[in-house]
Write a protein that holds these residues in place. Structure first.
Motif, PDB file in Angstrom:
ATOM      1  N   GLU A  52       0.818  -1.209   0.000  1.00 27.05           N
ATOM      2  CA  GLU A  52       0.000   0.000   0.000  1.00 27.05           C
ATOM      3  C   GLU A  52       0.857   1.266   0.000  1.00 27.05           C
ATOM      4  O   GLU A  52       1.414   1.638   1.042  1.00 27.05           O
ATOM      5  CB  GLU A  52      -0.896  -0.015   1.248  1.00 27.05           C
ATOM      6  CG  GLU A  52      -1.789   1.175   1.430  1.00 27.05           C
ATOM      7  CD  GLU A  52      -2.523   1.126   2.752  1.00 27.05           C
ATOM      8  OE1 GLU A  52      -2.966   2.194   3.212  1.00 27.05           O
ATOM      9  OE2 GLU A  52      -2.666   0.029   3.328  1.00 27.05           O
TER      10      GLU A  52
ATOM     11  N   GLU B 292       2.118   4.879   0.539  1.00 27.36           N
ATOM     12  CA  GLU B 292       1.699   5.863   1.548  1.00 27.36           C
ATOM     13  C   GLU B 292       2.696   7.008   1.591  1.00 27.36           C
ATOM     14  O   GLU B 292       3.909   6.780   1.502  1.00 27.36           O
ATOM     15  CB  GLU B 292       1.586   5.218   2.934  1.00 27.36           C
ATOM     16  CG  GLU B 292       1.183   6.215   4.015  1.00 27.36           C
ATOM     17  CD  GLU B 292       0.796   5.562   5.321  1.00 27.36           C
ATOM     18  OE1 GLU B 292       1.248   6.033   6.370  1.00 27.36           O
ATOM     19  OE2 GLU B 292       0.042   4.572   5.286  1.00 27.36           O
TER      20      GLU B 292
ATOM     21  N   CYS C 225       6.774   7.096   2.786  1.00 28.28           N
ATOM     22  CA  CYS C 225       7.353   5.762   2.862  1.00 28.28           C
ATOM     23  C   CYS C 225       8.276   5.487   1.674  1.00 28.28           C
ATOM     24  O   CYS C 225       8.388   6.289   0.757  1.00 28.28           O
ATOM     25  CB  CYS C 225       6.235   4.726   2.929  1.00 28.28           C
ATOM     26  SG  CYS C 225       5.288   4.838   4.465  1.00 28.28           S
TER      27      CYS C 225
ATOM     28  N   GLU D  87       5.819   5.607  -1.930  1.00 24.41           N
ATOM     29  CA  GLU D  87       4.760   6.564  -1.601  1.00 24.41           C
ATOM     30  C   GLU D  87       3.916   6.927  -2.812  1.00 24.41           C
ATOM     31  O   GLU D  87       2.788   7.386  -2.664  1.00 24.41           O
ATOM     32  CB  GLU D  87       5.325   7.820  -0.952  1.00 24.41           C
ATOM     33  CG  GLU D  87       6.243   8.664  -1.803  1.00 24.41           C
ATOM     34  CD  GLU D  87       6.656   9.960  -1.096  1.00 24.41           C
ATOM     35  OE1 GLU D  87       6.131  10.239   0.005  1.00 24.41           O
ATOM     36  OE2 GLU D  87       7.496  10.683  -1.645  1.00 24.41           O
TER      37      GLU D  87
ATOM     38  N   ASP E 284      -4.904   3.004  -1.963  1.00 31.77           N
ATOM     39  CA  ASP E 284      -5.646   3.804  -0.988  1.00 31.77           C
ATOM     40  C   ASP E 284      -5.931   5.154  -1.634  1.00 31.77           C
ATOM     41  O   ASP E 284      -5.006   5.908  -1.947  1.00 31.77           O
ATOM     42  CB  ASP E 284      -4.825   3.958   0.294  1.00 31.77           C
ATOM     43  CG  ASP E 284      -5.599   4.637   1.410  1.00 31.77           C
ATOM     44  OD1 ASP E 284      -6.164   5.720   1.163  1.00 31.77           O
ATOM     45  OD2 ASP E 284      -5.635   4.085   2.532  1.00 31.77           O
TER      46      ASP E 284
ATOM     47  N   HIS F 138      -4.443   8.242   0.144  1.00 29.96           N
ATOM     48  CA  HIS F 138      -3.014   8.439  -0.114  1.00 29.96           C
ATOM     49  C   HIS F 138      -2.782   8.956  -1.532  1.00 29.96           C
ATOM     50  O   HIS F 138      -1.933   9.827  -1.746  1.00 29.96           O
ATOM     51  CB  HIS F 138      -2.267   7.119   0.085  1.00 29.96           C
ATOM     52  CG  HIS F 138      -2.428   6.535   1.454  1.00 29.96           C
ATOM     53  ND1 HIS F 138      -2.000   5.270   1.785  1.00 29.96           N
ATOM     54  CD2 HIS F 138      -2.977   7.050   2.590  1.00 29.96           C
ATOM     55  CE1 HIS F 138      -2.274   5.026   3.052  1.00 29.96           C
ATOM     56  NE2 HIS F 138      -2.874   6.086   3.553  1.00 29.96           N
TER      57      HIS F 138
ATOM     58  N   HIS G  68      -3.035  13.890   5.055  1.00 32.36           N
ATOM     59  CA  HIS G  68      -3.293  12.478   5.324  1.00 32.36           C
ATOM     60  C   HIS G  68      -4.061  12.345   6.637  1.00 32.36           C
ATOM     61  O   HIS G  68      -3.509  12.046   7.692  1.00 32.36           O
ATOM     62  CB  HIS G  68      -1.972  11.710   5.391  1.00 32.36           C
ATOM     63  CG  HIS G  68      -2.148  10.248   5.670  1.00 32.36           C
ATOM     64  ND1 HIS G  68      -1.250   9.521   6.417  1.00 32.36           N
ATOM     65  CD2 HIS G  68      -3.129   9.378   5.316  1.00 32.36           C
ATOM     66  CE1 HIS G  68      -1.649   8.264   6.502  1.00 32.36           C
ATOM     67  NE2 HIS G  68      -2.793   8.169   5.845  1.00 32.36           N
TER      68      HIS G  68
END
Length: 381
Positions: A183, A185, A188, A191, A214, A217, A300
């Motif tokens: 996922e 994010e 990260c 991202e 997501d 995100h 976020h």
């Protein structure tokens, strides 16, 4: 909830139970008997999907105890609930007073992350309804972005290769396919969707390893849905699962009232990475003075999709709705697993006062999503 796509596929919509703090079996069963049962009653549906969050100790217990697993299955059956997806991102302590960057540990360079995910695979293979095409588990995008070295990347790839082998063994022994979804994010190692597509490209052929999209995100990073799906297609990376959620949007950061209302969302439990369109980004709302404020901000903070924030703040439901069209509105669904993941109810400026209010809010989100999915031509079952 369940939907029939025009091509005959079964599409599932669940709500993620990481909104609840329980980490042991008794606590999880209590949340199913309590809030989850109330949500299903509010929606008046024959079966409600729950995207279970199982902390690592409970996942280990369920993977190794038939009695514990049977207790969980009984709770699901008596409440008309089903599980096709698990949230394998938080390891434990997701409702600590301060979570912050702890949510990214252990990361995919550490053996604990692989062990935890294997346990989740084993549990989900037993929980899947007979007619579900596959099960899905979402996981973190490798790690927080720093430090990240070539040696760490090599270790993470070795762990994912071992995970692939475990997924194949479980499918062979149970006849059920479980897929793991990384996922992207903000903040990260992965991202952005193109970063995820490139990193995951070597694993896309059999569909067992892919991406969890997501939509909160995606919006925070100001990524365009059309471009995101195009790059996934180009790299052959499947969308295993999508968390259909919305972020905070600040159209004019110079608006004093917008700043005042945004300050109400600054809380210490979770990170609230913020990005400025075409500009810099920060890792939390306490660093807003580092942003130029010359264009829109996105934060976020997973906000309820059915209830807009107080103006002049808004949310990114437009990105969510556009993404839904790509996810399930075409000739064939890109994914069969949709999950509502507003885990921030307890830290909203106006949070629910009790379980009944929380259940009402979750049901409101799912009803909003159901109306959008049906408008795309799917039949609610």
């Amino acid at each position: 909830m369940r939907f029939r796509h025009p091509d005959g596929s079964l599409v599932h919509l669940a709500y993620c139970t990481n909104v609840h703090p329980a980490e042991d079996l008794d606590g999880v069963i209590a949340q199913l008997d309590g809030c989850s049962a109330l949500v299903r009653k509010e929606l008046d549906v024959p079966v409600l999907g729950v995207g279970l969050w199982l902390a690592h100790q409970l996942a280990d217990q369920l993977a190794n105890s038939e009695d514990a697993l049977e207790r969980l299955q009984q709770a699901l059956r008596r409440n008309g609930l089903e599980v096709v997806t698990l949230n394998g991102f938080p390891y434990a302590g997701f409702h600590d007073e301060v979570v912050g960057k702890k949510v990214y540990l252990p990361d995919w360079t550490q053996p604990e992350r692989l062990h935890y995910t294997r346990n989740l695979v084993d549990v989900l293979a037993q929980l899947l309804p007979p007619d579900a095409a596959y099960g899905s588990i979402s996981t973190l995008p490798l790690a927080w972005r720093t430090p990240w070295t070539g040696e760490q990347d090599t270790r993470a790839r070795a762990a994912v290769s071992r995970l692939e082998m475990h997924l194949a063994r479980v499918e062979e022994s149970t006849g059920r396919q479980i897929r793991v979804a990384f996922e992207p994010e903000p903040g990260c190692v992965i991202e952005l969707v193109p970063q995820g597509a490139e990193w995951l490209a070597p694993y896309g052929a059999d569909g067992r390893i892919g991406l969890c999209l997501d939509t909160c995100h995606l919006a925070v990073q100001f990524e365009e849905p059309a471009a995101a799906f195009a790059v996934l297609d180009r790299f052959g990376v499947p969308v295993v699962k999508s968390q259909v959620s919305a972020a905070l949007h600040v159209a004019d950061p110079g608006d004093a009232e917008a700043r005042r209302l945004l300050a109400e969302f600054a809380e210490p439990k979770f990170l609230h990475q913020t990005r400025e369109r075409g500009g810099a980004g920060i890792d939390n709302l306490d660093a807003l003075d580092q942003l130029a404020g010359s264009d829109a901000w996105r934060v976020h903070f997973h906000v309820p999709v059915h209830a807009a924030p107080r103006p002049p703040l808004s949310s990114t439901t437009d990105v969510l709705e556009e993404s839904l069209g790509y996810l399930v509105g075409g000739a064939h669904p890109r994914t069969q697993h949709l999950e509502s993941e507003t885990y921030t109810w307890s830290v909203l400026p106006s949070s629910p006062r009790d379980t009944a209010e929380l259940a009402e809010g979750i049901a409101g989100e799912l009803a909003w999503l159901r109306s959008r999915i049906v408008a795309l031509g799917l039949e609610a079952l």
